[in-house]
Design a protein around this motif. Sequence first.
Motif, PDB file in Angstrom:
ATOM      1  N   ALA A  41       0.939  -1.151   0.158  1.00  0.00           N
ATOM      2  CA  ALA A  41      -0.116   0.082   0.012  1.00  0.00           C
ATOM      3  C   ALA A  41       0.824   1.295   0.123  1.00  0.00           C
ATOM      4  N   LEU A  42       2.147   1.193   0.328  1.00  0.00           N
ATOM      5  CA  LEU A  42       2.964   2.442   0.505  1.00  0.00           C
ATOM      6  C   LEU A  42       3.512   2.783  -0.823  1.00  0.00           C
ATOM      7  N   ASP A  43       2.925   2.028  -2.040  1.00  0.00           N
ATOM      8  CA  ASP A  43       3.667   2.367  -3.042  1.00  0.00           C
ATOM      9  C   ASP A  43       3.292   3.968  -3.567  1.00  0.00           C
ATOM     10  N   GLY A  44       2.214   4.135  -3.384  1.00  0.00           N
ATOM     11  CA  GLY A  44       1.717   5.553  -3.669  1.00  0.00           C
ATOM     12  C   GLY A  44       1.948   6.379  -2.807  1.00  0.00           C
ATOM     13  N   ALA A  45       2.106   7.919  -3.265  1.00  0.00           N
ATOM     14  CA  ALA A  45       2.339   8.889  -2.765  1.00  0.00           C
ATOM     15  C   ALA A  45       1.164   9.207  -1.533  1.00  0.00           C
ATOM     16  N   ALA A  46      -0.187   9.082  -2.009  1.00  0.00           N
ATOM     17  CA  ALA A  46      -1.236   9.188  -1.188  1.00  0.00           C
ATOM     18  C   ALA A  46      -0.999   8.406   0.333  1.00  0.00           C
ATOM     19  N   ALA A  47      -0.771   7.320   0.029  1.00  0.00           N
ATOM     20  CA  ALA A  47      -0.820   6.317   1.213  1.00  0.00           C
ATOM     21  C   ALA A  47       0.519   6.764   2.126  1.00  0.00           C
ATOM     22  N   LYS A  48       1.516   7.272   1.615  1.00  0.00           N
ATOM     23  CA  LYS A  48       2.623   7.590   2.271  1.00  0.00           C
ATOM     24  C   LYS A  48       2.310   8.849   3.244  1.00  0.00           C
ATOM     25  N   GLU A  49       1.607   9.459   2.473  1.00  0.00           N
ATOM     26  CA  GLU A  49       0.997  11.019   3.231  1.00  0.00           C
ATOM     27  C   GLU A  49      -0.088  10.661   4.162  1.00  0.00           C
ATOM     28  N   SER A  50      -0.972   9.721   3.850  1.00  0.00           N
ATOM     29  CA  SER A  50      -1.928   9.261   4.902  1.00  0.00           C
ATOM     30  C   SER A  50      -1.220   8.568   6.392  1.00  0.00           C
ATOM     31  N   VAL A  51      -0.177   7.927   6.175  1.00  0.00           N
ATOM     32  CA  VAL A  51       0.714   7.504   7.077  1.00  0.00           C
ATOM     33  C   VAL A  51       1.366   8.710   8.071  1.00  0.00           C
ATOM     34  N   LYS A  52       1.950   9.609   7.259  1.00  0.00           N
ATOM     35  CA  LYS A  52       2.299  10.895   7.787  1.00  0.00           C
ATOM     36  C   LYS A  52       1.255  11.595   8.899  1.00  0.00           C
ATOM     37  N   VAL A  53       0.172  11.567   8.254  1.00  0.00           N
ATOM     38  CA  VAL A  53      -1.051  12.279   9.273  1.00  0.00           C
ATOM     39  C   VAL A  53      -1.353  11.307  10.181  1.00  0.00           C
ATOM     40  N   ALA A  54      -1.280  10.003  10.054  1.00  0.00           N
ATOM     41  CA  ALA A  54      -1.607   9.155  11.233  1.00  0.00           C
ATOM     42  C   ALA A  54      -0.635   9.333  12.145  1.00  0.00           C
ATOM     43  N   VAL A  55       0.596   9.497  12.177  1.00  0.00           N
ATOM     44  CA  VAL A  55       1.520   9.914  12.960  1.00  0.00           C
ATOM     45  C   VAL A  55       1.269  11.092  13.778  1.00  0.00           C
ATOM     46  N   ARG A  56       0.816  12.155  13.180  1.00  0.00           N
ATOM     47  CA  ARG A  56       0.438  13.232  13.743  1.00  0.00           C
ATOM     48  C   ARG A  56      -0.924  13.227  14.534  1.00  0.00           C
ATOM     49  N   VAL A  57      -1.918  12.719  14.052  1.00  0.00           N
ATOM     50  CA  VAL A  57      -3.327  12.480  14.911  1.00  0.00           C
ATOM     51  C   VAL A  57      -2.995  11.605  15.880  1.00  0.00           C
ATOM     52  N   CYS A  58      -2.185  10.847  16.179  1.00  0.00           N
ATOM     53  CA  CYS A  58      -2.121   9.865  17.191  1.00  0.00           C
ATOM     54  C   CYS A  58      -2.019  10.614  18.390  1.00  0.00           C
ATOM     55  N   PRO A  59      -2.887  10.365  19.276  1.00  0.00           N
ATOM     56  CA  PRO A  59      -2.965  10.853  20.547  1.00  0.00           C
ATOM     57  C   PRO A  59      -1.958  11.029  21.661  1.00  0.00           C
ATOM     58  N   VAL A  60      -1.152   9.702  21.631  1.00  0.00           N
ATOM     59  CA  VAL A  60       0.001   9.286  22.186  1.00  0.00           C
ATOM     60  C   VAL A  60       1.233   9.243  21.719  1.00  0.00           C
ATOM     61  N   GLN A  61       1.184   9.687  20.362  1.00  0.00           N
ATOM     62  CA  GLN A  61       2.628   9.562  19.675  1.00  0.00           C
ATOM     63  C   GLN A  61       2.930   8.261  19.615  1.00  0.00           C
ATOM     64  N   ALA A  62       2.196   7.140  19.578  1.00  0.00           N
ATOM     65  CA  ALA A  62       2.697   5.823  19.401  1.00  0.00           C
ATOM     66  C   ALA A  62       3.389   5.394  18.036  1.00  0.00           C
ATOM     67  N   ILE A  63       3.203   6.150  16.869  1.00  0.00           N
ATOM     68  CA  ILE A  63       3.584   5.832  15.577  1.00  0.00           C
ATOM     69  C   ILE A  63       4.648   6.543  15.413  1.00  0.00           C
ATOM     70  N   THR A  64       5.825   5.941  14.702  1.00  0.00           N
ATOM     71  CA  THR A  64       6.858   6.765  14.213  1.00  0.00           C
ATOM     72  C   THR A  64       7.284   6.072  13.028  1.00  0.00           C
ATOM     73  N   VAL A  65       7.853   7.051  12.108  1.00  0.00           N
ATOM     74  CA  VAL A  65       8.574   6.531  10.863  1.00  0.00           C
ATOM     75  C   VAL A  65       9.783   6.917  10.481  1.00  0.00           C
ATOM     76  N   GLU A  66      10.268   5.795   9.706  1.00  0.00           N
ATOM     77  CA  GLU A  66      11.939   6.132   9.449  1.00  0.00           C
ATOM     78  C   GLU A  66      11.975   6.457   7.896  1.00  0.00           C
TER      79      GLU A  66
END
Length: 66
Positions: A41-66
């Motif tokens: 799913a991460l092949d597309g730019a839209a999916a990558k952007e949605s993951v970045k948004v998910a990182v920001r909206v996580c209320p406890v900052q449990a998600i990180t990306v490298e």
Amino acid sequence: MKINIDRSRCIGAGQCALTAPTVFTQDDDGFSELLPDHEEALDGAAAKESVKVAVRVCPVQAITVE
């Protein structure tokens, strides 16, 4: 893009699964986990952007990306 979920911080708010449903789901206990085929799913730019948004909206900052 490598996605990490700190399951000790996750409170099961589900914002990640709502924001990036092709990447995240919730397990039987309601905590965040990656879908088995999330890398495809991460092949597309839209999916990558949605993951970045998910990182920001996580209320406890449990998600990180490298």
